[in-house]
Write an enzyme that holds these catalytic residues in place. Structure first.
Site, mmCIF file in Angstrom:
data_model
loop_
_atom_site.group_PDB
_atom_site.id
_atom_site.type_symbol
_atom_site.label_atom_id
_atom_site.label_comp_id
_atom_site.label_asym_id
_atom_site.label_seq_id
_atom_site.Cartn_x
_atom_site.Cartn_y
_atom_site.Cartn_z
ATOM 1 N N LYS A 194 10.997 -2.795 -14.888
ATOM 2 C CA LYS A 194 10.423 -1.561 -15.435
ATOM 3 C C LYS A 194 11.032 -1.322 -16.806
ATOM 4 C CE LYS A 194 13.474 0.762 -12.125
ATOM 5 N NZ LYS A 194 13.541 1.543 -10.903
ATOM 6 N N HIS A 211 22.813 8.687 -7.354
ATOM 7 C CA HIS A 211 23.452 7.365 -7.273
ATOM 8 C C HIS A 211 24.960 7.509 -7.022
ATOM 9 C CE1 HIS A 211 20.126 5.955 -10.251
ATOM 10 N NE2 HIS A 211 19.865 5.361 -9.108
HETATM 11 P P1 ADP Z 1 15.989 0.181 -8.371
HETATM 12 O O1 ADP Z 1 15.298 -0.284 -9.609
HETATM 13 O O2 ADP Z 1 16.652 -0.899 -7.580
HETATM 14 O O3 ADP Z 1 15.166 1.087 -7.505
HETATM 15 P P2 ADP Z 1 17.469 2.554 -9.035
HETATM 16 O O4 ADP Z 1 18.533 2.680 -10.060
HETATM 17 O O5 ADP Z 1 16.238 3.345 -9.236
HETATM 18 O O6 ADP Z 1 17.213 1.009 -8.946
HETATM 19 O O7 ADP Z 1 18.060 2.899 -7.606
HETATM 20 C C1 ADP Z 1 19.121 2.181 -7.034
HETATM 21 C C2 ADP Z 1 19.300 2.640 -5.594
HETATM 22 O O8 ADP Z 1 19.684 4.013 -5.566
HETATM 23 C C3 ADP Z 1 18.036 2.562 -4.750
HETATM 24 O O9 ADP Z 1 18.405 2.234 -3.416
HETATM 25 C C4 ADP Z 1 17.478 3.951 -4.807
HETATM 26 O O10 ADP Z 1 16.668 4.246 -3.689
HETATM 27 C C5 ADP Z 1 18.770 4.747 -4.786
HETATM 28 N N1 ADP Z 1 18.579 6.075 -5.389
HETATM 29 C C6 ADP Z 1 17.950 6.399 -6.540
HETATM 30 N N2 ADP Z 1 17.975 7.728 -6.754
HETATM 31 C C7 ADP Z 1 18.640 8.269 -5.683
HETATM 32 C C8 ADP Z 1 18.971 9.607 -5.290
HETATM 33 N N3 ADP Z 1 18.592 10.667 -6.004
HETATM 34 N N4 ADP Z 1 19.660 9.779 -4.130
HETATM 35 C C9 ADP Z 1 20.006 8.701 -3.390
HETATM 36 N N5 ADP Z 1 19.704 7.429 -3.677
HETATM 37 C C10 ADP Z 1 19.036 7.200 -4.827
#
Ligand code: ADP
Length: 161
Positions: free
Chosen positions: A41, A17
């Site tokens: 979730k 992130h």
């Molecule tokens: P959500 O519940 O919206 O999926 P997340 O916190 O899981 O929230 O992810 C937020 C954003 O960051 C999403 O676009 C996700 O695809 C991206 N993301 C999550 N993990 C990674 C990573 N390891 N590398 C790049 N982008 C990521």
């Protein structure tokens, strides 16, 4: 001024992130990281905890702000006058979900551009859920998350033990 939002659950923020936020901050005058108040979730960290951990992790990026929001993402984008929404794309599972989200976003708010940045190779398999699982079992996650997140995870799982 060009403003973008980067919305997500961030439960908690990982280096994947943080990498997306760092790169997106170079593309826009201002990047607002939006923390969903009620993700679809189970969550480990409260909204305030998630937002505060991100604030600490991005403290060195002067044009990045953190806000939480409970409304529709496009309404949040309108409120902060964003012209783009940033998301991160990992190799496998993300594309279909992000594509559907981009289509829905375009339908609800056609002026908002959906910008996907590819995850760096080393973070392709990094997700908050796997990270929490590893941390809960005592795995060494220090290289995968910003420092404040590593400490918060240790504290959380110690207090639950
Ligand atoms: P959500 O519940 O919206 O999926 P997340 O916190 O899981 O929230 O992810 C937020 C954003 O960051 C999403 O676009 C996700 O695809 C991206 N993301 C999550 N993990 C990674 C990573 N390891 N590398 C790049 N982008 C990521």
């Amino acid at each position: 001024m060009s403003i973008a939002i980067y919305p997500g659950s961030f439960d908690p923020m990982t280096n994947g992130h943080l990498d997306i936020a760092t790169r997106a901050a170079k593309l826009f005058d201002k990047l607002i990281i939006g923390v969903y108040e009620n993700p679809n979730k189970p969550i480990l960290f409260s909204t305030e905890e998630r937002a505060e951990l991100i604030r600490q992790a991005v403290a060195h990026l002067p044009n990045v702000e953190v806000q939480s929001f409970g409304r529709l993402t496009v309404d949040f984008a309108k409120k902060v006058k964003a012209k783009a929404m940033v998301r991160g794309l990992r190799m496998s599972a993300d594309f279909e979900r992000e594509f559907d989200m981009a289509m829905m976003t375009k339908k609800l708010y056609p002026e908002l551009e959906f910008v996907c940045l590819m995850s760096r190779v080393e973070y392709q398999f990094l997700s908050s859920s796997l990270l929490k699982e590893a941390a809960s079992l005592g795995g060494d996650i220090d290289d995968l998350v910003p420092k404040p997140v590593a400490s918060a995870l240790k504290k959380k799982f110690q207090s639950q033990a």
